[in-house]
Scaffold this motif. Structure first.
Motif, PDB file in Angstrom:
ATOM      1  N   SER A  55       0.858  -1.173   0.000  1.00 50.82           N
ATOM      2  CA  SER A  55       0.000   0.000   0.000  1.00 50.82           C
ATOM      3  C   SER A  55       0.897   1.226   0.000  1.00 50.82           C
ATOM      4  CB  SER A  55      -0.931   0.007   1.221  1.00 50.82           C
ATOM      5  OG  SER A  55      -0.158   0.021   2.410  1.00 50.82           O
ATOM      6  N   LYS A  56       0.322   2.352  -0.370  1.00 52.40           N
ATOM      7  CA  LYS A  56       1.084   3.597  -0.442  1.00 52.40           C
ATOM      8  C   LYS A  56       0.692   4.507   0.717  1.00 52.40           C
ATOM      9  CE  LYS A  56      -0.241   4.541  -4.649  1.00 52.40           C
ATOM     10  NZ  LYS A  56      -0.359   5.236  -5.947  1.00 52.40           N
ATOM     11  N   TYR A  57       1.698   5.102   1.346  1.00 54.91           N
ATOM     12  CA  TYR A  57       1.475   6.070   2.405  1.00 54.91           C
ATOM     13  C   TYR A  57       1.916   7.435   1.889  1.00 54.91           C
ATOM     14  CZ  TYR A  57       0.431   2.638   6.055  1.00 54.91           C
ATOM     15  OH  TYR A  57      -0.154   1.658   6.818  1.00 54.91           O
ATOM     16  N   GLN A  58       0.930   8.262   1.565  1.00 59.02           N
ATOM     17  CA  GLN A  58       1.187   9.621   1.092  1.00 59.02           C
ATOM     18  C   GLN A  58       0.174  10.523   1.765  1.00 59.02           C
ATOM     19  OE1 GLN A  58       0.464  10.363  -3.048  1.00 59.02           O
ATOM     20  NE2 GLN A  58       1.857  12.097  -3.137  1.00 59.02           N
ATOM     21  N   LEU A  59       0.615  11.278   2.764  1.00 56.95           N
ATOM     22  CA  LEU A  59      -0.286  12.079   3.576  1.00 56.95           C
ATOM     23  C   LEU A  59       0.006  13.562   3.381  1.00 56.95           C
ATOM     24  CD1 LEU A  59      -0.055   9.961   6.850  1.00 56.95           C
ATOM     25  CD2 LEU A  59      -1.711   9.741   4.990  1.00 56.95           C
ATOM     26  N   ALA A  60      -0.910  14.377   3.875  1.00 52.57           N
ATOM     27  CA  ALA A  60      -0.744  15.819   3.738  1.00 52.57           C
ATOM     28  C   ALA A  60       0.090  16.416   4.863  1.00 52.57           C
ATOM     29  CB  ALA A  60      -2.114  16.497   3.683  1.00 52.57           C
ATOM     30  N   PHE A  82       8.045   4.880  22.584  1.00 54.51           N
ATOM     31  CA  PHE A  82       8.240   6.163  21.906  1.00 54.51           C
ATOM     32  C   PHE A  82       7.641   6.075  20.504  1.00 54.51           C
ATOM     33  CE2 PHE A  82      11.806   3.454  20.995  1.00 54.51           C
ATOM     34  CZ  PHE A  82      12.114   3.667  19.663  1.00 54.51           C
ATOM     35  N   PHE A  83       7.461   7.227  19.884  1.00 52.11           N
ATOM     36  CA  PHE A  83       6.945   7.313  18.522  1.00 52.11           C
ATOM     37  C   PHE A  83       8.039   7.796  17.574  1.00 52.11           C
ATOM     38  CE2 PHE A  83       2.845   7.537  20.682  1.00 52.11           C
ATOM     39  CZ  PHE A  83       2.015   6.822  19.821  1.00 52.11           C
ATOM     40  N   ILE A  84       7.975   7.316  16.334  1.00 51.68           N
ATOM     41  CA  ILE A  84       8.730   7.910  15.234  1.00 51.68           C
ATOM     42  C   ILE A  84       7.706   8.484  14.271  1.00 51.68           C
ATOM     43  CG2 ILE A  84      10.265   7.506  13.283  1.00 51.68           C
ATOM     44  CD1 ILE A  84      11.699   5.423  14.876  1.00 51.68           C
ATOM     45  N   SER A  85       7.869   9.761  13.959  1.00 50.80           N
ATOM     46  CA  SER A  85       6.910  10.465  13.114  1.00 50.80           C
ATOM     47  C   SER A  85       7.581  10.946  11.834  1.00 50.80           C
ATOM     48  CB  SER A  85       6.326  11.664  13.869  1.00 50.80           C
ATOM     49  OG  SER A  85       5.544  12.470  13.004  1.00 50.80           O
ATOM     50  N   LEU A  86       6.834  10.892  10.731  1.00 55.24           N
ATOM     51  CA  LEU A  86       7.275  11.410   9.441  1.00 55.24           C
ATOM     52  C   LEU A  86       6.391  12.595   9.086  1.00 55.24           C
ATOM     53  CD1 LEU A  86       7.523   7.982   7.570  1.00 55.24           C
ATOM     54  CD2 LEU A  86       9.333   9.152   8.844  1.00 55.24           C
ATOM     55  N   GLU A  87       7.005  13.726   8.817  1.00 55.79           N
ATOM     56  CA  GLU A  87       6.238  14.933   8.499  1.00 55.79           C
ATOM     57  C   GLU A  87       6.503  15.367   7.064  1.00 55.79           C
ATOM     58  OE1 GLU A  87       5.778  19.632   9.854  1.00 55.79           O
ATOM     59  OE2 GLU A  87       6.836  18.216  11.162  1.00 55.79           O
ATOM     60  N   TRP A  88       5.433  15.472   6.286  1.00 54.27           N
ATOM     61  CA  TRP A  88       5.541  15.907   4.896  1.00 54.27           C
ATOM     62  C   TRP A  88       5.755  17.421   4.838  1.00 54.27           C
ATOM     63  CZ3 TRP A  88       3.692  11.343   6.127  1.00 54.27           C
ATOM     64  CH2 TRP A  88       3.770  10.290   5.208  1.00 54.27           C
ATOM     65  N   GLN A  89       6.572  17.855   3.874  1.00 50.07           N
ATOM     66  CA  GLN A  89       6.853  19.269   3.683  1.00 50.07           C
ATOM     67  C   GLN A  89       6.172  19.756   2.399  1.00 50.07           C
ATOM     68  OE1 GLN A  89       9.279  21.090   6.109  1.00 50.07           O
ATOM     69  NE2 GLN A  89       8.018  19.435   6.940  1.00 50.07           N
ATOM     70  N   ALA A 122       1.362  -2.261  13.977  1.00 47.60           N
ATOM     71  CA  ALA A 122       1.739  -1.395  15.087  1.00 47.60           C
ATOM     72  C   ALA A 122       0.680  -0.310  15.277  1.00 47.60           C
ATOM     73  CB  ALA A 122       3.097  -0.755  14.816  1.00 47.60           C
ATOM     74  N   VAL A 123       0.597   0.205  16.494  1.00 45.83           N
ATOM     75  CA  VAL A 123      -0.269   1.351  16.760  1.00 45.83           C
ATOM     76  C   VAL A 123       0.292   2.554  16.014  1.00 45.83           C
ATOM     77  CG1 VAL A 123      -1.104   2.923  18.550  1.00 45.83           C
ATOM     78  CG2 VAL A 123      -0.945   0.466  19.012  1.00 45.83           C
ATOM     79  N   SER A 124      -0.572   3.264  15.288  1.00 44.00           N
ATOM     80  CA  SER A 124      -0.108   4.414  14.512  1.00 44.00           C
ATOM     81  C   SER A 124      -1.175   5.503  14.498  1.00 44.00           C
ATOM     82  CB  SER A 124       0.234   4.006  13.081  1.00 44.00           C
ATOM     83  OG  SER A 124      -0.917   3.555  12.389  1.00 44.00           O
ATOM     84  N   TYR A 125      -0.729   6.724  14.221  1.00 44.30           N
ATOM     85  CA  TYR A 125      -1.611   7.894  14.201  1.00 44.30           C
ATOM     86  C   TYR A 125      -1.344   8.712  12.931  1.00 44.30           C
ATOM     87  CZ  TYR A 125      -2.750   7.193  19.164  1.00 44.30           C
ATOM     88  OH  TYR A 125      -3.184   6.677  20.363  1.00 44.30           O
ATOM     89  N   THR A 126      -2.375   9.432  12.514  1.00 49.24           N
ATOM     90  CA  THR A 126      -2.267  10.370  11.400  1.00 49.24           C
ATOM     91  C   THR A 126      -2.678  11.751  11.892  1.00 49.24           C
ATOM     92  OG1 THR A 126      -2.771   8.657   9.765  1.00 49.24           O
ATOM     93  CG2 THR A 126      -3.047  10.938   9.072  1.00 49.24           C
ATOM     94  N   LYS A 127      -1.901  12.772  11.513  1.00 53.41           N
ATOM     95  CA  LYS A 127      -2.239  14.131  11.936  1.00 53.41           C
ATOM     96  C   LYS A 127      -3.289  14.713  10.995  1.00 53.41           C
ATOM     97  CE  LYS A 127       0.634  16.831  14.025  1.00 53.41           C
ATOM     98  NZ  LYS A 127       1.751  17.739  14.404  1.00 53.41           N
ATOM     99  N   THR A 128      -4.333  15.327  11.560  1.00 53.93           N
ATOM    100  CA  THR A 128      -5.420  15.902  10.782  1.00 53.93           C
ATOM    101  C   THR A 128      -5.110  17.348  10.416  1.00 53.93           C
ATOM    102  OG1 THR A 128      -6.615  16.721  12.723  1.00 53.93           O
ATOM    103  CG2 THR A 128      -7.031  14.440  12.034  1.00 53.93           C
ATOM    104  N   ILE A 129      -5.994  17.944   9.592  1.00 56.39           N
ATOM    105  CA  ILE A 129      -5.812  19.330   9.167  1.00 56.39           C
ATOM    106  C   ILE A 129      -5.847  20.284  10.359  1.00 56.39           C
ATOM    107  CG2 ILE A 129      -8.276  19.730   8.735  1.00 56.39           C
ATOM    108  CD1 ILE A 129      -7.423  21.416   6.309  1.00 56.39           C
ATOM    109  N   GLY A 130      -6.523  19.865  11.438  1.00 56.46           N
ATOM    110  CA  GLY A 130      -6.587  20.717  12.624  1.00 56.46           C
ATOM    111  C   GLY A 130      -5.408  20.560  13.558  1.00 56.46           C
ATOM    112  N   GLY A 131      -4.457  19.684  13.179  1.00 51.88           N
ATOM    113  CA  GLY A 131      -3.268  19.493  13.999  1.00 51.88           C
ATOM    114  C   GLY A 131      -3.409  18.461  15.094  1.00 51.88           C
TER     115      GLY A 131
END
Length: 321
Positions: A140-145, A231-238, A288-297
């Motif tokens: 699957s592809k992971y491409q988030l805003a 702990f969490f590892i987070s990837l943030e799109w620019q 694994a437990v994972s989270y996605t950040k929404t437009i509201g942060g």
């Protein structure tokens, strides 16, 4: 007239020669991985024997060889100190191949002893088969805003992080997707109240420059110590011009309305913009437990059906304790 004709003829000949060269050119590219650890191997000598072209893999184990004329019986040879030399016939080459090098016996024994001494472990491990492009591989592809965060749970505390490994999705059939891209890697603690990503402990900007599927991010010089075992590892799109991908599509637009009220539609071109990078996910029975950040942060928990498992982003971490 003569000068104009001569100029046109010259341009035609140049274009003809260029097209012939482009058609005849063959490209060999891929990644070299350690078969024991399944991590990229830098500075491997890659030689196309009969064509007499030699190159070295970069820090991600990526290589690229371009040749105008390649003999059908030519061979790619991969060699590096501490590894058994591997030969790959060009007839067996597949696009963006993974080449697995086997450590020599002496090196392998040394590595095992060193690992026992240093107590190095890897969490949420994945393999080259999980992120490869073989037919039928359920990726699957992971491409988030905005951002994605994955929870890591260790049996130990006071962890010294060594490296992070990622699977990247490369769509070769779509030439407008940029190869180079920037994103942010965050190490975050766990919010004690919600269990979601908490405060940022460390941030590193990552710049990808080639078509490697397997991405290794070295943290050994950053001295990141995690005092707890979670702990969490987070990837943030620019959202910057370098990362932009223009997606073209056709849509219907109201063109006219007849007297009887019937609408006439026409096809018009439209576009949208999304952002690199695209990461690879694969199926796991217990993701694994994972989270996605929404437009509201806010961080939103990613849910899956426990009966069937679900997709997990190919993201692992290696630490020392």
């Amino acid at each position: 007239m003569f000068n104009a004709f001569t100029l046109k003829l010259g341009v035609f000949l140049l274009l003809f020669i260029f097209c012939q060269s482009a058609v005849a050119q063959t490209v060999f590219e891929g990644q070299v991985l350690d078969q024991f650890y399944e991590k990229p191997v830098p500075s491997v000598t890659v030689a196309l024997i009969k064509t007499k072209i030699v190159t070295l893999t970069n820090q991600q184990g990526y290589f690229n060889i371009e040749a105008n004329e390649v003999a059908p019986i030519d061979t790619l040879v991969f060699s590096s100190i501490g590894y058994i030399t591997k030969r790959l016939a060009v007839s067996d080459y597949t696009e963006n191949v993974f080449v697995l090098l086997t450590p020599s016996n002496a090196t392998l024994e040394e590595v095992i002893i060193t690992n026992r001494k240093l107590k190095i472990e890897r969490l949420r491990d994945f393999t080259n088969g999980d992120i490869g492009t073989t037919p039928g591989n359920p990726q699957s592809k992971y491409q988030l805003a905005y951002a994605y965060a994955k929870l890591f749970d260790s049996e130990h505390a006071n962890l010294l992080l060594k490296q992070v490994d990622l699977g990247r999705y490369i769509a070769y059939a779509v030439p407008r997707i940029p190869v180079q891209t920037l994103f942010l890697l965050h190490i975050m603690d766990v919010d004690p109240k919600t269990g979601s990503p908490g405060k940022i402990i460390f941030t590193k900007q990552v710049h990808l420059k080639d078509k490697s599927y397997w991405i290794t991010i070295d943290l050994s010089k950053d001295n990141i110590v995690i005092p707890t075992n979670r702990f969490f590892i987070s990837l943030e799109w620019q959202q910057i011009p370098m990362n932009e991908m223009v997606n073209l599509r056709f849509t219907n637009r109201l063109y006219d309305v007849k007297k009887n009220g019937k609408q006439r539609l026409e096809d018009v071109s439209d576009y949208s913009i999304s952002y690199q990078p695209i990461f690879t996910g694969y199926h796991r029975s217990k993701p694994a437990v994972s989270y996605t950040k929404t437009i509201g942060g806010n961080w939103q928990l990613n849910k899956f059906d426990s009966r069937y498992g679900g997709q997990e982003l190919a993201l692992s971490v290696t630490y020392k304790y």
